[in-house]
Design a protein around this motif. Structure first.
Motif, mmCIF file in Angstrom:
data_model
loop_
_atom_site.group_PDB
_atom_site.id
_atom_site.type_symbol
_atom_site.label_atom_id
_atom_site.label_comp_id
_atom_site.label_asym_id
_atom_site.label_seq_id
_atom_site.Cartn_x
_atom_site.Cartn_y
_atom_site.Cartn_z
ATOM 1 N N ALA A 153 0.868 -1.182 0.000
ATOM 2 C CA ALA A 153 0.000 0.000 0.000
ATOM 3 C C ALA A 153 0.906 1.234 0.000
ATOM 4 N N PRO A 154 0.426 2.376 -0.492
ATOM 5 C CA PRO A 154 1.298 3.552 -0.627
ATOM 6 C C PRO A 154 2.043 3.968 0.645
ATOM 7 N N ASP A 155 1.377 3.952 1.793
ATOM 8 C CA ASP A 155 2.070 4.362 3.026
ATOM 9 C C ASP A 155 3.156 3.352 3.408
ATOM 10 N N MET A 156 2.860 2.070 3.267
ATOM 11 C CA MET A 156 3.853 1.033 3.562
ATOM 12 C C MET A 156 4.960 1.068 2.520
ATOM 13 N N ALA A 157 4.631 1.345 1.265
ATOM 14 C CA ALA A 157 5.639 1.411 0.203
ATOM 15 C C ALA A 157 6.670 2.497 0.512
ATOM 16 N N ALA A 158 6.225 3.646 1.016
ATOM 17 C CA ALA A 158 7.156 4.720 1.373
ATOM 18 C C ALA A 158 8.067 4.277 2.529
ATOM 19 N N PHE A 159 7.485 3.610 3.521
ATOM 20 C CA PHE A 159 8.269 3.112 4.653
ATOM 21 C C PHE A 159 9.311 2.097 4.174
ATOM 22 N N ILE A 160 8.883 1.176 3.320
ATOM 23 C CA ILE A 160 9.801 0.165 2.786
ATOM 24 C C ILE A 160 10.890 0.818 1.947
ATOM 25 N N LEU B 12 16.740 2.508 1.144
ATOM 26 C CA LEU B 12 17.662 3.593 0.800
ATOM 27 C C LEU B 12 18.743 3.834 1.845
ATOM 28 N N LEU B 13 18.494 3.399 3.068
ATOM 29 C CA LEU B 13 19.427 3.638 4.175
ATOM 30 C C LEU B 13 19.552 2.381 5.040
ATOM 31 N N PRO B 14 20.741 2.118 5.585
ATOM 32 C CA PRO B 14 20.935 0.908 6.400
ATOM 33 C C PRO B 14 20.494 1.094 7.854
ATOM 34 N N LEU B 15 19.256 1.514 8.033
ATOM 35 C CA LEU B 15 18.759 1.825 9.368
ATOM 36 C C LEU B 15 17.855 0.724 9.889
ATOM 37 N N LEU C 52 22.688 12.919 2.482
ATOM 38 C CA LEU C 52 21.954 12.080 1.529
ATOM 39 C C LEU C 52 22.299 12.437 0.082
ATOM 40 N N PRO C 53 22.353 11.427 -0.784
ATOM 41 C CA PRO C 53 22.481 11.730 -2.215
ATOM 42 C C PRO C 53 21.200 12.427 -2.685
ATOM 43 N N ALA C 54 21.285 13.111 -3.824
ATOM 44 C CA ALA C 54 20.169 13.932 -4.307
ATOM 45 C C ALA C 54 18.865 13.159 -4.444
ATOM 46 N N THR C 55 18.917 11.941 -4.976
ATOM 47 C CA THR C 55 17.670 11.188 -5.177
ATOM 48 C C THR C 55 17.036 10.786 -3.845
ATOM 49 N N THR C 56 17.853 10.444 -2.877
ATOM 50 C CA THR C 56 17.332 10.080 -1.559
ATOM 51 C C THR C 56 16.788 11.321 -0.853
ATOM 52 N N ALA C 57 17.497 12.433 -0.973
ATOM 53 C CA ALA C 57 17.009 13.686 -0.384
ATOM 54 C C ALA C 57 15.679 14.083 -1.010
ATOM 55 N N ALA C 58 15.532 13.885 -2.319
ATOM 56 C CA ALA C 58 14.272 14.213 -2.998
ATOM 57 C C ALA C 58 13.138 13.329 -2.471
ATOM 58 N N PHE C 59 13.422 12.060 -2.224
ATOM 59 C CA PHE C 59 12.415 11.161 -1.657
ATOM 60 C C PHE C 59 11.959 11.677 -0.292
ATOM 61 N N PHE C 60 12.904 12.033 0.578
ATOM 62 C CA PHE C 60 12.541 12.512 1.909
ATOM 63 C C PHE C 60 11.876 13.887 1.850
ATOM 64 N N ALA C 61 12.270 14.724 0.901
ATOM 65 C CA ALA C 61 11.607 16.026 0.727
ATOM 66 C C ALA C 61 10.143 15.823 0.364
ATOM 67 N N GLU C 62 9.859 14.852 -0.478
ATOM 68 C CA GLU C 62 8.474 14.548 -0.848
ATOM 69 C C GLU C 62 7.701 14.047 0.371
ATOM 70 N N GLN C 63 8.339 13.245 1.210
ATOM 71 C CA GLN C 63 7.672 12.746 2.415
ATOM 72 C C GLN C 63 7.382 13.872 3.405
ATOM 73 N N ALA C 64 8.254 14.891 3.430
ATOM 74 C CA ALA C 64 8.124 16.000 4.376
ATOM 75 C C ALA C 64 7.161 17.084 3.890
ATOM 76 N N LYS C 65 6.827 17.053 2.628
ATOM 77 C CA LYS C 65 6.027 18.113 2.004
ATOM 78 C C LYS C 65 4.719 18.359 2.759
ATOM 79 N N ASP C 66 4.496 19.639 3.067
ATOM 80 C CA ASP C 66 3.258 20.103 3.713
ATOM 81 C C ASP C 66 3.034 19.530 5.109
ATOM 82 N N LYS C 67 4.101 19.103 5.783
ATOM 83 C CA LYS C 67 3.974 18.582 7.145
ATOM 84 C C LYS C 67 4.695 19.504 8.120
ATOM 85 N N LEU C 68 4.213 19.542 9.338
ATOM 86 C CA LEU C 68 4.851 20.308 10.405
ATOM 87 C C LEU C 68 6.110 19.580 10.890
ATOM 88 N N PRO C 69 7.067 20.306 11.473
ATOM 89 C CA PRO C 69 8.331 19.686 11.904
ATOM 90 C C PRO C 69 8.184 18.510 12.872
#
Length: 170
Positions: free
Chosen positions: A14-21, A26-29, A64-81
Motif C-alpha cells: 500500500a502507498p504508506d507502507m511502500a514509502a516506509f519500505i 535507501l538507508l541501512p537503518l 543524503l544523495p540527491a535522489t534520496t534527499a528528494a524522496f525525503f523532501a516529498e515525504q516532508a512536504k506540507d507537514k509540520l516539523p
C-alpha cells in the motif's frame, strides 16, 4: 532480499507502507529508527537526515544523495516539523505493531519467502554497501549506527572478493 525482490515488495505494498519500505531500502537503518523519524530530522536545504531515536543511543547525521534527499523532501512536504516523516495512511507514526501486518501482506503479494521481515531490508542495505558498492566497513558501521566489530562479525565474509580483486592487481 535482492534488488528485484525489494522493488517487488515496494510495488506490492500500500502507498504508506511502500514509502516506509523504500526508506528502509535507501538507508541501512533499523526499522524502528526509520519509524521514529520526524520531519524536523530532515534538513531539506542541506540534504541531511538526523537519526535521533535509535539503538545506538546518540544522534548521527547522514548526508543524503540527491535522489534520496528528494524522496525525503516529498515525504516532508506540507507537514509540520513534529509530524512523522514517514506516516501511516491515518497520519500516525509507524511502530513495530503497525508495520508487521502490512509488511507481511506486501511480502506475500510480492512472492517473497514467508519469513521476510522489515529488518531484512537493513541487512540487504548493509550487504549492498559492502559487497556491491565496496564501501569500507567503518563507514557502513557509522551509517548504520552499529559498531565496527558487529559489522565485521556479520559481514566480513563479503570482503573476500575485495581482497582477491586487490591481490590480482598487484
Amino acid at each position: 532480499l535482492d534488488p528485484d525482490q525489494r522493488r517487488a515488495l515496494i510495488a506490492a505494498a500500500a502507498p504508506d507502507m511502500a514509502a516506509f519500505i523504500k526508506a528502509l531500502t535507501l538507508l541501512p537503518l533499523r526499522p524502528g529508527a526509520v519509524a521514529g523519524l520526524i520531519v524536523g530530522n530532515f534538513d531539506k536545504r542541506l540534504g541531511v537526515l538526523t537519526i535521533g531515536k535509535d539503538k545506538s543511543g546518540e544522534d548521527r547525521k547522514i548526508g543524503l544523495p540527491a535522489t534520496t534527499a528528494a524522496f525525503f523532501a516529498e515525504q516532508a512536504k506540507d507537514k509540520l516539523p513534529a509530524a512523522p516523516l514517514l506516516a501511516r495512511a491515518d497520519g500516525q507514526a509507524w511502530n513495530k505493531d503497525s508495520w508487521k501486518s502490512p509488511f507481511k501482506d506486501a511480502a506475500q503479494a510480492a512472492g517473497l519467502p514467508p519469513d521476510s521481515v522489515a529488518y531484512n531490508l537493513r541487512h540487504s542495505a548493509i550487504t549492498d554497501l559492502i559487497a556491491l558498492h565496496r564501501l569500507d566497513t567503518a563507514t557502513v558501521a557509522t551509517l548504520s549506527g552499529t559498531s565496527l566489530a558487529m559489522i565485521d562479525r556479520h559481514y566480513s565474509h563479503l570482503l573476500r572478493d575485495h581482497a582477491a580483486a586487490a591481490l590480482a592487481k598487484l
